[in-house]
Design an enzyme around this catalytic site. Structure first.
Site, mmCIF file in Angstrom:
data_model
loop_
_atom_site.group_PDB
_atom_site.id
_atom_site.type_symbol
_atom_site.label_atom_id
_atom_site.label_comp_id
_atom_site.label_asym_id
_atom_site.label_seq_id
_atom_site.Cartn_x
_atom_site.Cartn_y
_atom_site.Cartn_z
ATOM 1 N N LYS A 165 0.725 -1.123 -0.414
ATOM 2 C CA LYS A 165 -0.334 0.132 0.210
ATOM 3 C C LYS A 165 1.067 1.017 0.230
ATOM 4 C CE LYS A 165 -4.044 2.406 -0.253
ATOM 5 N NZ LYS A 165 -5.420 1.301 -1.011
ATOM 6 N N ARG A 197 2.700 3.320 -7.445
ATOM 7 C CA ARG A 197 2.438 2.699 -7.542
ATOM 8 C C ARG A 197 3.508 1.564 -8.337
ATOM 9 N NH1 ARG A 197 -3.559 2.689 -8.893
ATOM 10 N NH2 ARG A 197 -2.510 2.769 -11.233
ATOM 11 N N SER A 234 -0.814 -0.793 -4.397
ATOM 12 C CA SER A 234 -1.807 -0.177 -4.431
ATOM 13 C C SER A 234 -1.959 1.146 -3.860
ATOM 14 C CB SER A 234 -3.259 -1.155 -3.917
ATOM 15 O OG SER A 234 -4.625 -0.134 -4.042
ATOM 16 N N SER A 235 -2.897 1.866 -4.314
ATOM 17 C CA SER A 235 -1.849 3.625 -4.166
ATOM 18 C C SER A 235 -3.966 3.860 -3.113
ATOM 19 C CB SER A 235 -1.539 4.588 -5.026
ATOM 20 O OG SER A 235 -0.914 4.811 -6.181
ATOM 21 N N GLU A 302 -4.048 -4.038 -16.188
ATOM 22 C CA GLU A 302 -3.597 -3.017 -16.458
ATOM 23 C C GLU A 302 -4.117 -3.333 -18.158
ATOM 24 O OE1 GLU A 302 0.095 -0.071 -16.587
ATOM 25 O OE2 GLU A 302 0.268 -2.930 -17.285
ATOM 26 N N SER A 348 -6.562 -6.027 -8.618
ATOM 27 C CA SER A 348 -5.851 -4.712 -8.226
ATOM 28 C C SER A 348 -5.933 -4.565 -9.273
ATOM 29 C CB SER A 348 -5.639 -5.170 -7.198
ATOM 30 O OG SER A 348 -4.679 -3.442 -7.439
ATOM 31 N N GLY A 349 -6.272 -2.690 -10.223
ATOM 32 C CA GLY A 349 -5.675 -2.872 -11.336
ATOM 33 C C GLY A 349 -4.367 -1.475 -11.050
ATOM 34 N N ALA A 351 -0.963 -1.997 -13.021
ATOM 35 C CA ALA A 351 0.200 -3.006 -13.186
ATOM 36 C C ALA A 351 0.802 -2.832 -13.456
ATOM 37 C CB ALA A 351 -0.326 -3.961 -13.952
ATOM 38 N N GLY A 355 4.792 -7.474 -13.737
ATOM 39 C CA GLY A 355 4.557 -7.969 -14.829
ATOM 40 C C GLY A 355 4.892 -7.658 -16.467
ATOM 41 N N PRO A 356 4.476 -7.841 -17.073
ATOM 42 C CA PRO A 356 4.506 -7.114 -18.458
ATOM 43 C C PRO A 356 4.214 -5.854 -18.556
ATOM 44 C CG PRO A 356 4.158 -9.433 -18.690
ATOM 45 C CD PRO A 356 4.288 -9.257 -16.684
#
Length: 370
Positions: A165, A197, A234-235, A302, A348-349, A351, A355-356
């Protein structure tokens, strides 16, 4: 090496202020409030800067837990790591996942293999001008190492999910930096969520040796070839430091749970979700197989920044009515829910560097019932 017993409880919620499920488990003795280390939740807000369901959920939980712990609500928030992710678009269902940890004398005889372990740490408070920059990356990397030590994990290969967070910028925070003669990474509160993030995720990657530590400020949100395969950030408006939760497997855990992960290359990467399920002995729904039961899935989503998924144009980045993060959560949430057999999954949105580009990590926790 100390031995711990880690518990995981997924609880459906009727709204962001609903604490009845957790209070019922505490009342029955299933959950010892003193053992609660972290609570991750999905709330039905918009997931943006003005998503107050996250703060509401944390306030409700702290108020309910305060008398159980003989603490003030503020002290509860300092003791337990709360990570609320707003946005339950599509079939995603609001819920919380409660993680408990207790030290025990020794591992039960006959218990073999590495089991779920959890550790927590946090950074110092950041100045507004440090968000999205090298200071946040460096401090986060150190906190990840501290959380690994707290979890009793020594091998980075045993780390399967790192939930963070992190803060965001507000107009007041931007003005405070300007008053000191400093310039923030952006003046947009919404854009600052991505910067924070992304820098936090790069801190995870540095800590785990996934990338070299020589990251520059200008690499954040530009060098998408730099990423972590296990970071989930996550912001939120409610803090100015990073809270770090490391989830992995350890020989020092006597938990009845196990965690594994895979990496989605894009938003429709069903084989990666299946790979994550099979990594803990599960398959596609139904949820119980071979003495193992699905507890929860944690994933990032994402909208691909190049505007396409496998060569076909998507319009998520061009929709002025619905933000791209909401589109992505709904799409990935539907994919995972269909394979898992439940919409009560943590997706969660946003990204960035998790990940790539256009993809993201997906982790699965299973209960070993045999």
């Amino acid at each position: 090496m100390r031995t711990t017993s880690v518990g995981v409880f997924k609880i459906a919620t009727k709204g962001p202020g609903d604490v009845s499920g957790l209070m019922s488990l505490i009342g029955s003795g299933a959950v010892d409030p003193d053992s609660i280390l972290a609570i991750l939740g999905k709330t039905e807000g918009n997931g943006g800067v003005n998503d107050f369901t996250r703060e509401y959920a944390v306030a409700a939980l702290c108020t309910a837990l305060a008398p159980k712990l003989s603490l003030t609500p503020h002290a509860v928030e300092q003791r337990i790591a709360f990570v609320m992710s707003g946005g339950t678009e599509g079939v995603l269902s609001p819920h919380i996942t409660v993680f408990t940890r207790q030290e025990i004398q020794q591992r039960p005889a006959g218990l073999s293999g590495k089991r779920l372990s959890i550790g927590m740490a946090q950074t110092r408070d950041f100045l507004p001008e440090e968000l999205g920059r090298s200071a946040q990356i460096t401090e986060t990397a150190e906190a990840v190492k501290g959380a690994m030590a707290d979890a009793g994990i020594t091998d980075t290969a045993d780390v399967h999910f790192v939930q963070i967070k992190c803060p965001l910028l507000t107009s007041e925070r931007v003005e405070a930096a300007a008053a000191r003669g400093s310039k923030t990474a952006t003046t947009s509160a919404y854009s600052s969520m991505a910067y924070s993030r992304g820098a936090s995720a790069l801190g995870v990657a540095v800590a785990l040796g996934e990338i070299a530590p020589d990251i520059r400020d200008e690499d954040v949100l530009r060098r998408y070839d730099l990423f972590s395969k296990v970071a989930s950030t996550s912001s939120g408006i409610e803090l100015m430091h990073n809270v770090v939760i490391v989830l992995g497997n350890s020989e020092g855990s006597a938990s009845e749970f196990e965690i594994g992960h895979a990496v989605m290359s894009d938003a429709i990467d069903a084989p990666a979700v299946i790979s994550a399920l099979t990594s803990v002995g599960l398959g596609v729904a139904p949820q119980v197989a071979a003495n193992r039961e699905l507890v929860n899935i944690f994933a990032k989503a994402e909208a691909s920044p190049d505007g396409a998924v496998r060569g076909f144009r998507h319009t998520m980045l061009e929709d002025t009515d619905i933000s791209a993060t909401r589109h992505a959560r709904a799409a990935v949430g539907g994919l995972i829910a269909g394979l898992a057999g439940t919409g009560a999954v943590y997706v969660s949105g946003g990204a960035e560097h998790q990940g790539p580009a256009g993809g993201g990590p997906v982790a699965v926790i299973a209960r070993l019932s045999g």
